[in-house]
Design a protein around this motif. Structure first.
Motif, PDB file in Angstrom:
ATOM      1  N   PHE A   1       1.171  -1.218  -0.280  1.00 31.19           N
ATOM      2  CA  PHE A   1       0.013   0.222   0.346  1.00 31.19           C
ATOM      3  C   PHE A   1       0.554   1.390  -0.036  1.00 31.19           C
ATOM      4  O   PHE A   1       0.981   2.293   0.768  1.00 31.19           O
ATOM      5  CB  PHE A   1      -1.104  -0.076   1.567  1.00 31.19           C
ATOM      6  N   CYS A   2       1.730   1.651  -0.836  1.00 29.41           N
ATOM      7  CA  CYS A   2       2.832   2.129  -0.935  1.00 29.41           C
ATOM      8  C   CYS A   2       2.712   2.527  -2.483  1.00 29.41           C
ATOM      9  O   CYS A   2       2.327   2.368  -3.407  1.00 29.41           O
ATOM     10  CB  CYS A   2       4.204   1.653  -0.144  1.00 29.41           C
ATOM     11  N   GLU A   3       2.374   4.250  -2.669  1.00 24.36           N
ATOM     12  CA  GLU A   3       2.554   4.628  -3.845  1.00 24.36           C
ATOM     13  C   GLU A   3       3.968   5.847  -3.934  1.00 24.36           C
ATOM     14  O   GLU A   3       4.084   6.578  -3.582  1.00 24.36           O
ATOM     15  CB  GLU A   3       1.132   5.643  -3.754  1.00 24.36           C
ATOM     16  N   VAL A   4       4.701   5.624  -5.658  1.00 27.07           N
ATOM     17  CA  VAL A   4       5.706   6.110  -5.469  1.00 27.07           C
ATOM     18  C   VAL A   4       5.570   7.121  -7.143  1.00 27.07           C
ATOM     19  O   VAL A   4       5.118   6.325  -7.753  1.00 27.07           O
ATOM     20  CB  VAL A   4       6.878   5.288  -5.339  1.00 27.07           C
TER      21      VAL A   4
ATOM     22  N   ALA B   1      10.060   9.867  -8.244  1.00 27.38           N
ATOM     23  CA  ALA B   1      11.086   9.920  -6.632  1.00 27.38           C
ATOM     24  C   ALA B   1      11.657   8.995  -6.909  1.00 27.38           C
ATOM     25  O   ALA B   1      12.131   7.667  -7.147  1.00 27.38           O
ATOM     26  CB  ALA B   1      10.260   9.978  -5.521  1.00 27.38           C
ATOM     27  N   THR B   2      13.100   9.357  -6.027  1.00 32.54           N
ATOM     28  CA  THR B   2      14.278   8.175  -6.424  1.00 32.54           C
ATOM     29  C   THR B   2      14.549   7.786  -5.288  1.00 32.54           C
ATOM     30  O   THR B   2      14.413   8.850  -4.004  1.00 32.54           O
ATOM     31  CB  THR B   2      15.423   8.682  -6.479  1.00 32.54           C
ATOM     32  N   VAL B   3      14.340   6.005  -4.903  1.00 32.66           N
ATOM     33  CA  VAL B   3      14.477   6.003  -3.594  1.00 32.66           C
ATOM     34  C   VAL B   3      15.570   4.746  -3.655  1.00 32.66           C
ATOM     35  O   VAL B   3      16.360   4.229  -4.171  1.00 32.66           O
ATOM     36  CB  VAL B   3      13.464   4.691  -3.464  1.00 32.66           C
ATOM     37  N   GLU B   4      16.784   5.787  -2.733  1.00 36.49           N
ATOM     38  CA  GLU B   4      18.334   4.927  -3.391  1.00 36.49           C
ATOM     39  C   GLU B   4      18.803   3.819  -2.545  1.00 36.49           C
ATOM     40  O   GLU B   4      17.544   2.975  -1.747  1.00 36.49           O
ATOM     41  CB  GLU B   4      18.696   6.283  -2.953  1.00 36.49           C
ATOM     42  N   GLU B   5      19.448   3.676  -2.774  1.00 37.17           N
ATOM     43  CA  GLU B   5      20.138   2.056  -2.776  1.00 37.17           C
ATOM     44  C   GLU B   5      19.726   1.879  -1.338  1.00 37.17           C
ATOM     45  O   GLU B   5      20.347   2.566  -0.111  1.00 37.17           O
ATOM     46  CB  GLU B   5      21.829   1.738  -2.631  1.00 37.17           C
ATOM     47  N   GLY B   6      19.243   0.353  -1.004  1.00 38.12           N
ATOM     48  CA  GLY B   6      18.479  -0.365   0.455  1.00 38.12           C
ATOM     49  C   GLY B   6      17.648   0.991   1.488  1.00 38.12           C
ATOM     50  O   GLY B   6      16.883   0.416   2.256  1.00 38.12           O
ATOM     51  N   ALA B   7      17.067   2.194   0.491  1.00 43.53           N
ATOM     52  CA  ALA B   7      16.183   2.942   1.347  1.00 43.53           C
ATOM     53  C   ALA B   7      15.049   1.808   1.680  1.00 43.53           C
ATOM     54  O   ALA B   7      14.371   1.367   0.180  1.00 43.53           O
ATOM     55  CB  ALA B   7      16.215   3.612   0.577  1.00 43.53           C
ATOM     56  N   LYS B   8      13.839   1.736   2.725  1.00 44.55           N
ATOM     57  CA  LYS B   8      13.010   1.546   2.944  1.00 44.55           C
ATOM     58  C   LYS B   8      11.938   2.528   3.178  1.00 44.55           C
ATOM     59  O   LYS B   8      11.770   3.319   3.720  1.00 44.55           O
ATOM     60  CB  LYS B   8      13.105   0.208   3.947  1.00 44.55           C
ATOM     61  N   VAL B   9      10.762   1.997   2.272  1.00 50.82           N
ATOM     62  CA  VAL B   9       9.419   2.401   2.070  1.00 50.82           C
ATOM     63  C   VAL B   9       8.389   1.679   2.537  1.00 50.82           C
ATOM     64  O   VAL B   9       7.918   0.709   1.017  1.00 50.82           O
ATOM     65  CB  VAL B   9       9.176   3.603   1.186  1.00 50.82           C
ATOM     66  N   ASN B  10       7.972   1.445   2.723  1.00 42.03           N
ATOM     67  CA  ASN B  10       7.892  -0.200   3.482  1.00 42.03           C
ATOM     68  C   ASN B  10       6.015  -0.151   3.639  1.00 42.03           C
ATOM     69  O   ASN B  10       5.888  -1.034   3.306  1.00 42.03           O
ATOM     70  CB  ASN B  10       8.270  -1.247   5.311  1.00 42.03           C
ATOM     71  N   HIS B  11       5.552   0.656   3.632  1.00 37.04           N
ATOM     72  CA  HIS B  11       4.026   0.067   4.387  1.00 37.04           C
ATOM     73  C   HIS B  11       2.843   1.627   4.249  1.00 37.04           C
ATOM     74  O   HIS B  11       3.591   2.519   5.135  1.00 37.04           O
ATOM     75  CB  HIS B  11       3.557   0.071   5.911  1.00 37.04           C
ATOM     76  N   LEU B  12       1.964   1.811   4.096  1.00 40.41           N
ATOM     77  CA  LEU B  12       0.946   3.012   3.243  1.00 40.41           C
ATOM     78  C   LEU B  12       1.574   3.806   3.564  1.00 40.41           C
ATOM     79  O   LEU B  12       0.687   4.750   4.054  1.00 40.41           O
ATOM     80  CB  LEU B  12       0.716   2.586   4.421  1.00 40.41           C
ATOM     81  N   THR B  13       2.591   4.095   2.546  1.00 42.10           N
ATOM     82  CA  THR B  13       3.082   5.360   1.608  1.00 42.10           C
ATOM     83  C   THR B  13       2.820   6.451   1.005  1.00 42.10           C
ATOM     84  O   THR B  13       2.971   5.521   0.460  1.00 42.10           O
ATOM     85  CB  THR B  13       4.486   5.205   2.655  1.00 42.10           C
ATOM     86  N   TYR B  14       2.625   7.294   0.983  1.00 43.42           N
ATOM     87  CA  TYR B  14       2.999   8.589  -0.585  1.00 43.42           C
ATOM     88  C   TYR B  14       4.413   8.760  -0.532  1.00 43.42           C
ATOM     89  O   TYR B  14       4.503   9.786   0.414  1.00 43.42           O
ATOM     90  CB  TYR B  14       1.763   9.319  -0.748  1.00 43.42           C
ATOM     91  N   ILE B  15       4.616   9.224  -1.841  1.00 45.40           N
ATOM     92  CA  ILE B  15       6.511   9.540  -1.415  1.00 45.40           C
ATOM     93  C   ILE B  15       6.604  10.283  -3.708  1.00 45.40           C
ATOM     94  O   ILE B  15       6.206   9.318  -4.354  1.00 45.40           O
ATOM     95  CB  ILE B  15       8.115   8.651  -1.828  1.00 45.40           C
ATOM     96  N   GLY B  16       5.923  11.307  -3.185  1.00 42.44           N
ATOM     97  CA  GLY B  16       5.816  11.637  -4.846  1.00 42.44           C
ATOM     98  C   GLY B  16       6.491  13.475  -5.343  1.00 42.44           C
ATOM     99  O   GLY B  16       7.065  14.023  -3.445  1.00 42.44           O
ATOM    100  N   ASP B  17       7.649  13.049  -6.142  1.00 40.48           N
ATOM    101  CA  ASP B  17       8.092  14.429  -5.498  1.00 40.48           C
ATOM    102  C   ASP B  17       9.295  14.779  -5.167  1.00 40.48           C
ATOM    103  O   ASP B  17      10.050  15.892  -4.261  1.00 40.48           O
ATOM    104  CB  ASP B  17       7.074  16.319  -6.389  1.00 40.48           C
ATOM    105  N   ALA B  18      10.281  13.793  -4.520  1.00 36.50           N
ATOM    106  CA  ALA B  18      11.329  13.640  -3.999  1.00 36.50           C
ATOM    107  C   ALA B  18      12.500  12.466  -4.326  1.00 36.50           C
ATOM    108  O   ALA B  18      12.388  11.451  -5.219  1.00 36.50           O
ATOM    109  CB  ALA B  18      10.275  12.444  -2.620  1.00 36.50           C
ATOM    110  N   ARG B  19      13.181  12.684  -2.882  1.00 35.31           N
ATOM    111  CA  ARG B  19      14.681  11.422  -3.567  1.00 35.31           C
ATOM    112  C   ARG B  19      14.391  10.952  -1.815  1.00 35.31           C
ATOM    113  O   ARG B  19      14.403  12.210  -0.718  1.00 35.31           O
ATOM    114  CB  ARG B  19      15.468  12.428  -3.146  1.00 35.31           C
ATOM    115  N   VAL B  20      14.448  10.000  -1.906  1.00 36.32           N
ATOM    116  CA  VAL B  20      14.520   9.205  -0.353  1.00 36.32           C
ATOM    117  C   VAL B  20      16.408   8.502   0.038  1.00 36.32           C
ATOM    118  O   VAL B  20      16.893   7.698  -0.867  1.00 36.32           O
ATOM    119  CB  VAL B  20      13.814   7.788   0.029  1.00 36.32           C
ATOM    120  N   GLY B  21      16.790   9.410   0.467  1.00 41.30           N
ATOM    121  CA  GLY B  21      18.647   8.567   0.196  1.00 41.30           C
ATOM    122  C   GLY B  21      18.447   7.498   0.641  1.00 41.30           C
ATOM    123  O   GLY B  21      18.149   6.971   1.068  1.00 41.30           O
ATOM    124  N   ALA B  22      20.789   6.983   0.463  1.00 41.13           N
ATOM    125  CA  ALA B  22      20.456   5.462   1.285  1.00 41.13           C
ATOM    126  C   ALA B  22      19.955   4.828   2.040  1.00 41.13           C
ATOM    127  O   ALA B  22      20.073   6.025   3.330  1.00 41.13           O
ATOM    128  CB  ALA B  22      21.745   4.997  -0.024  1.00 41.13           C
TER     129      ALA B  22
END
Ligand code: UD1
Ligand code: CA
Length: 449
Positions: free
Chosen positions: A333-336, A339-360
């Motif tokens: 139940f995540c929507e991306v 957006a970049t989700v970098e090496e080994g990053a975790k977006v595990n549950h019920l989350t919205y990541i839009g227009d973003a960078r999630v660092g390693a």
């Protein structure tokens, strides 16, 4: 095969009334690509050379669409639809440039394969004047029949012009033809319209070529190559065949599909070997997956890049611009989006990541939302490497969260958080001892009165 020059003519002037659509028939899609673009792709796969597109109904829409699937095509408008030979002659100017081979295809046969086209061209290379792609069917009604005499192709007879005996012939014309460029115009110009439909039939050039002493041959291709789509039920049937072909090709190339019949690919899906796709996954256009990734059940992916050993789903939605790097994880139940989700990053549950960078290596807690839109514009959220976002936080963009920073659960973050900082964006908790018991007693005694 050869260095023979080639002109591919795709006939796409028909309206396709049975589609019940304002969109021209050949622009209806199989695997997210217009039918006529599939035909163009097959022609290109057979070294089809220059391309001529004959259009009529919905000319503006076709012209616009051709910009993307055939930007270099010469476009000819057939003002009146007087038959397939007449349609081919709409491209007279291109034919007159002089090619070794002329390939004629219909824009509504999306399953035609490059190999079948190559086989037809090979016939020309071996000296034939005309090569007809035939196919066999137990239900030949409606198709032109290949009339053979003394083991050679003598003529094609359209269904409406067939005798009872000819109607029983099961070897039919797919519509696809390869014509020697040297003879094409002379043959086409001799075609008349004295037949049941009063049309100029392309198929008449078979008998005309024989009369001129040219060699005429028929190749035999699978039924799918000839499958012309006339209504949306046939469109769905073509889609099913395309999907089945693609699933098989994917599996043979090293992609594991646990329940292949539940996975739907797009015309351009790219998946490296050593990937596993669980059941019920839908690919929209523009998805690329690298080796070792795993897509769990019930994901919807489009315009996304998924890096090596990344892990997606179950129930994830990746929208255009989602870029997951090596070993990144996007869970249920995540929507991306974008957006970049970098090496080994975790977006595990019920989350919205839009227009973003999630660092390693960052960890995004359950229920985190990047608030990227104020009703007018989109804003960017930058989350540094190793950051930890507590559950149920809202990050109000534009905003940046520093490396290794920590956001407390339930925060609404509206100011940048520097590296290694801890940010609380919520009211402090207040606890009143015994107050719950008092409340209960008050309510109970009020209710008795
Ligand atoms: C055609 C063949 C038939 C073959 C069948 C295979 C002829 C005369 N007959 O019949 O032998 O078995 O296909 O499906 O070729 N088109 C134009 N302009 C025209 C006429 C047609 O662009 O003036 C296009 C149509 O949009 C269509 C294709 O040519 O994509 C075939 O035309 P259609 O009228 O459907 O031919 P069929 O009767 O099916
Ligand atoms: Ca037809």
């Amino acid at each position: 095969m050869t260095e023979r020059s080639c002109l591919s003519i795709v006939l796409a002037a028909g309206e396709g009334t049975r589609m019940k659509s304002a969109t021209p028939k050949v622009l209806h899609q199989v695997a997210g690509l217009p039918m006529v673009a599939h035909v163009v792709k097959a022609a290109q796969g057979a070294g089809g050379g220059d391309l001529a597109l004959v259009i009529g109904f919905g000319a503006d829409a076709l012209r616009a669409a051709a910009q993307s699937f055939a930007p270099k095509a010469d476009i000819f408008v057939q003002e009146q639809r007087l038959g397939t030979a007449h349609a081919v002659l709409s491209a007279r100017e291109a034919i007159a440039r002089g090619y070794d081979d002329i390939l004629v295809m219909f824009g509504d046969t999306p399953l035609v394969e490059a190999d079948a086209l190559s086989a037809a061209r090979e016939g020309l290379a071996q000296g034939a004047g005309v090569v007809v792609m035939g196919f066999r069917t137990e239900n030949p009604s409606g198709y032109g029949r290949l009339i053979e005499k003394d083991g050679a192709l003598a003529a094609i007879r359209e269904d409406k012009d067939c005798s009872e005996a000819e109607k029983r012939i099961t070897l039919c014309n797919s519509g696809l033809m390869a014509i020697s460029g040297k003879h094409a115009l002379a043959l086409l110009d001799q075609v008349g319209n004295d037949n049941a439909k009063g049309e100029y039939y392309l198929t008449d050039i078979v008998a005309l070529a024989r009369k001129a002493g040219l060699k005429v041959v028929a190749t035999e291709a699978s039924f799918e190559n000839a499958l012309g789509i006339n209504n949306r039920a046939e469109l769905a049937a073509a889609e099913a065949i395309w999907q089945a072909r693609t699933r098989r090709a994917m599996m043979l190339s090293g992609v594991t599909l646990i329940a292949p019949e539940t996975v739907f690919f797009s015309h351009d899906t790219e998946i490296a070997p050593e990937t596993i796709i669980e059941p019920n996954v839908y690919f929209g256009p523009g998805v690329k997956i690298e080796a070792g990734a795993k897509i769990h059940a019930f994901c919807h992916l489009e315009g996304a890049t998924i890096g090596p050993k990344a892990d997606v789903g179950p129930f994830a939605r990746l929208r255009p611009g989602a870029d997951l790097r090596e070993k990144a994880k996007v869970g249920n139940f995540c929507e991306v989006k974008k957006a970049t989700v970098e090496e080994g990053a975790k977006v595990n549950h019920l989350t919205y990541i839009g227009d973003a960078r999630v660092g390693a290596g960052a960890n995004i807690g359950a229920g985190t939302i990047t608030c990227n839109y104020d009703g007018y514009s989109k804003f960017f959220t930058d989350i540094g490497a190793g950051a930890f976002i507590g559950s149920n936080s809202s990050l109000v963009a534009p905003i940046s969260i520093g490396e290794r920073a920590y956001v407390a659960s339930g925060s609404v973050i509206t100011e940048n958080v520097p590296d290694d900082s801890l940010a609380f964006g919520r009211a402090r908790q207040k606890t009143l001892p015994e107050r719950a018991r008092q409340l209960r007693e008050m309510r109970a005694s009020a209710a008795k009165k």
